[in-house]
Design a protein around this motif. Structure first.
Motif, PDB file in Angstrom:
ATOM      1  N   ALA A 155       0.863  -1.058   0.002  1.00  0.00           N
ATOM      2  CA  ALA A 155       0.086  -0.053   0.132  1.00  0.00           C
ATOM      3  C   ALA A 155       0.980   1.213   0.299  1.00  0.00           C
ATOM      4  O   ALA A 155       1.730   1.492   0.824  1.00  0.00           O
ATOM      5  CB  ALA A 155      -1.072  -0.110   1.086  1.00  0.00           C
ATOM      6  N   GLY A 156       0.832   2.004  -1.027  1.00  0.00           N
ATOM      7  CA  GLY A 156       1.382   3.487  -1.167  1.00  0.00           C
ATOM      8  C   GLY A 156       2.917   2.933  -1.711  1.00  0.00           C
ATOM      9  O   GLY A 156       3.509   4.235  -1.772  1.00  0.00           O
ATOM     10  N   ALA A 157       3.364   1.927  -1.733  1.00  0.00           N
ATOM     11  CA  ALA A 157       4.584   1.527  -2.363  1.00  0.00           C
ATOM     12  C   ALA A 157       4.671   1.860  -3.656  1.00  0.00           C
ATOM     13  O   ALA A 157       4.053   1.845  -4.537  1.00  0.00           O
ATOM     14  CB  ALA A 157       5.082  -0.041  -2.118  1.00  0.00           C
ATOM     15  N   GLU A 158       5.963   2.407  -4.267  1.00  0.00           N
ATOM     16  CA  GLU A 158       6.267   2.769  -5.550  1.00  0.00           C
ATOM     17  C   GLU A 158       6.531   1.315  -6.261  1.00  0.00           C
ATOM     18  O   GLU A 158       7.833   0.858  -6.034  1.00  0.00           O
ATOM     19  CB  GLU A 158       6.976   3.833  -5.727  1.00  0.00           C
ATOM     20  N   LEU A 177      -1.910  -2.813  -8.469  1.00  0.00           N
ATOM     21  CA  LEU A 177      -2.709  -1.549  -8.290  1.00  0.00           C
ATOM     22  C   LEU A 177      -3.961  -1.689  -7.391  1.00  0.00           C
ATOM     23  O   LEU A 177      -4.024  -1.115  -6.413  1.00  0.00           O
ATOM     24  CB  LEU A 177      -3.104  -1.085  -9.967  1.00  0.00           C
ATOM     25  N   ASN A 180      -3.157  -1.476  -3.917  1.00  0.00           N
ATOM     26  CA  ASN A 180      -2.793  -0.071  -3.490  1.00  0.00           C
ATOM     27  C   ASN A 180      -1.437   0.548  -3.466  1.00  0.00           C
ATOM     28  O   ASN A 180      -0.955   1.575  -3.152  1.00  0.00           O
ATOM     29  CB  ASN A 180      -3.300   0.474  -2.194  1.00  0.00           C
ATOM     30  N   ALA A 181      -0.638  -0.222  -4.466  1.00  0.00           N
ATOM     31  CA  ALA A 181       0.774   0.241  -4.999  1.00  0.00           C
ATOM     32  C   ALA A 181       0.458   1.326  -6.103  1.00  0.00           C
ATOM     33  O   ALA A 181      -0.547   1.574  -6.541  1.00  0.00           O
ATOM     34  CB  ALA A 181       1.700  -0.921  -5.462  1.00  0.00           C
ATOM     35  N   THR A 182       1.350   2.219  -6.011  1.00  0.00           N
ATOM     36  CA  THR A 182       1.585   3.234  -7.213  1.00  0.00           C
ATOM     37  C   THR A 182       2.239   2.691  -8.253  1.00  0.00           C
ATOM     38  O   THR A 182       3.568   2.278  -8.003  1.00  0.00           O
ATOM     39  CB  THR A 182       2.227   4.418  -6.718  1.00  0.00           C
ATOM     40  N   VAL A 183       1.845   2.472  -9.292  1.00  0.00           N
ATOM     41  CA  VAL A 183       2.491   1.470 -10.335  1.00  0.00           C
ATOM     42  C   VAL A 183       2.726   2.252 -11.564  1.00  0.00           C
ATOM     43  O   VAL A 183       1.937   2.903 -12.225  1.00  0.00           O
ATOM     44  CB  VAL A 183       1.463   0.300 -10.766  1.00  0.00           C
ATOM     45  N   THR A 184       4.109   1.836 -11.999  1.00  0.00           N
ATOM     46  CA  THR A 184       4.343   2.508 -13.179  1.00  0.00           C
ATOM     47  C   THR A 184       5.015   1.380 -14.086  1.00  0.00           C
ATOM     48  O   THR A 184       5.699   0.209 -13.712  1.00  0.00           O
ATOM     49  CB  THR A 184       5.793   3.468 -12.895  1.00  0.00           C
ATOM     50  N   VAL A 185       4.566   1.279 -15.497  1.00  0.00           N
ATOM     51  CA  VAL A 185       4.969   0.420 -16.407  1.00  0.00           C
ATOM     52  C   VAL A 185       6.035   0.827 -17.448  1.00  0.00           C
ATOM     53  O   VAL A 185       5.540   1.891 -17.902  1.00  0.00           O
ATOM     54  CB  VAL A 185       3.770  -0.259 -17.071  1.00  0.00           C
ATOM     55  N   VAL A 196      13.820   5.736 -13.858  1.00  0.00           N
ATOM     56  CA  VAL A 196      12.601   5.402 -13.411  1.00  0.00           C
ATOM     57  C   VAL A 196      12.509   4.234 -12.494  1.00  0.00           C
ATOM     58  O   VAL A 196      11.799   4.252 -11.297  1.00  0.00           O
ATOM     59  CB  VAL A 196      11.495   5.051 -14.794  1.00  0.00           C
ATOM     60  N   ARG A 199      13.446   4.658  -8.617  1.00  0.00           N
ATOM     61  CA  ARG A 199      12.628   5.350  -7.536  1.00  0.00           C
ATOM     62  C   ARG A 199      11.806   4.320  -7.038  1.00  0.00           C
ATOM     63  O   ARG A 199      11.045   4.743  -5.965  1.00  0.00           O
ATOM     64  CB  ARG A 199      11.448   6.268  -8.491  1.00  0.00           C
ATOM     65  N   ASP A 201      10.271   1.180  -4.797  1.00  0.00           N
ATOM     66  CA  ASP A 201      10.414   0.470  -3.748  1.00  0.00           C
ATOM     67  C   ASP A 201      10.420  -0.901  -4.244  1.00  0.00           C
ATOM     68  O   ASP A 201      11.209  -1.838  -3.303  1.00  0.00           O
ATOM     69  CB  ASP A 201       9.189   0.679  -2.627  1.00  0.00           C
TER      70      ASP A 201
END
Lengths: 282, 282
Positions: A155-158, A177, A180-185, A196, A199, A201
């Motif tokens: 939760a809240g992890a990048e 997602l 509750n993770a913040t997810v970048t692809v 990228v 950043r 976690d």
């Protein structure tokens, strides 16, 4: 020293649970059954199917391997339709390579949602995106399961996922997602991959490029999940992460082999057990 | 000064194209038809349906509004099944709110893929994720279309989407990922929203929180797409972006109203025209 996340130990713990659940089903007269459709005589595929059969045998799941020699598209699809309609079959997966003119989506559309234990049906992927009860592709599910069992806070992890495939990158993004993770692809066109990834976690490497992820891509202490299974010339496997490079930088790393792979295989069994009682079951 | 991206002008350009295509279909004897199922007497819904009917009328798309008063789940689903099977109907959408006990996914599953011009069927979302020919939810499609028509460079760009809804956030992420952007999805649990948004070349705000995105969230020169449509006490609309705050910081911004909204409505017409020749058309 980077901590190694032992995928075989996690798979073993899941196997114990599955064995118990399979025995309970058998006591009720239900033989949990996974149908594995093999439309090829490819040697690597045969090796993988044997490993599925071995795992199934250990946990009490019946594995019905259906080998088709040079099938036409229609024959393959008929087989999938029949298995989808067969009450004695609870899970259906189809191996690659596929016959000419058949896509994975074509195949997936002929696997009933409630038996689609490797998330091959496009509708399964859509249901996953919506948050409905459905099976994710086993490899993507393994990524999420390893993080859960290793008690990595989501939760809240990048989270940065390298790779946007339909079988791993995108469904893993949806699963994480939902946690509750913040997810970048990221992918081949990402401008500064190291920055990228740096950043994150949690880095999930699922791109099929040996050793692509190095210490330059990993923040100190980050958890790195290596989904890559790249064959080496000497018959071994290496991941997408350069384990030597990230050692001492990453907080934890799944090895290749012995990380995501064994968890993926046992999750096919977990899904098959769950499919017996799935609301969309046969 | 931040440049305003004129959604009405973009919608007008698309309307011209749609008008031409609709006329060509009519010349061939096909009346492109959008069925709008309205299972409610909600006033805001009625207002929105009238705007769809007006837009349809202007471009030559036939709009068949099917109003159901207090329908049961079965009545609503029967209506969708009938429209999905009706050869004279090319697009089907269903308005909310829905009857008790009916979910959007239930509804969506009864809209044929080839007529699902607002991407409500879970299978449409899955097909979108896979990259198959399918209709994205019109609002998500509007985000991508505005960026394309405004000639915003997407390949390698960092896109941050605020909001992970099934109708906007997730499908917009899939669409922009397919355009080779590096895509991050944020939400209420994202730890430092301002910092994450501050990295973006393009910010898409789709969270339904008036004025959430301020200058603190926007890198100098970034393009900001405001998907929010939050009603104000005086009967107006405000977006998720604080337009006053980001003015002079953002490079460009879609206004609310007059940004994403009009493009969304005309894309329903574009999709209806495209549905006439869709490979999965009834």
């Amino acid at each position: 020293m980077t901590r190694v996340i032992d995928g075989r130990a996690i798979a073993g713990a899941i196997a114990d649970e599955v064995t118990t659940d399979a025995a309970a089903l058998r006591a009720r007269g239900v033989t949990p059954t996974l149908a594995v459709v093999v439309p090829t005589d490819d040697a690597a595929t045969a090796w993988y199917v044997r490993s599925i059969e071995r795992t199934a045998g250990k946990v009490g799941v019946n594995c019905r391997t259906v080998t088709l020699t040079n099938p036409t598209a229609a024959e393959l699809i008929d087989t999938l339709d029949e298995l989808s309609a067969d009450d004695t079959v609870h899970g259906v997966i189809c191996q690659t390579p596929l016959p000419d003119g058949v896509t994975l989506a074509d195949v997936g559309e002929h696997i009933a949602i409630g038996k689609d234990v490797d998330g091959a049906n496009p509708a399964s992927l859509g249901r996953l995106a919506i948050g409905l009860d459905t099976f994710a592709p086993a490899t993507a599910a393994a990524v999420a399961e390893i993080l859960r069992r290793d008690e990595v806070s989501l939760a809240g992890a990048e989270v940065v996922i390298v790779g946007r495939s339909t079988v791993v990158g995108k469904p893993a993004a949806l699963l994480l997602l939902a946690e509750n993770a913040t997810v970048t692809v990221c992918h081949s066109r990402t401008r500064d991959l190291a920055a990228v990834c740096g950043r994150a976690d949690i880095v999930v490497a699922a791109v099929g490029s040996p050793g692509l992820v190095t210490k330059d891509h990993v923040k100190t202490g980050a958890v790195v999940i290596d989904v890559g299974t790249n064959p080496t010339e000497d018959g071994g496997l290496v991941g997408d992460v350069d384990a030597v490079s990230v050692n001492g930088v990453a907080g934890a790393l799944t090895p290749v082999p012995g990380g995501v792979g064994p968890v993926t295989t046992i999750l096919l069994m977990r899904h098959t057990i769950d499919a017996v009682t799935h609301p969309d079951a046969g």
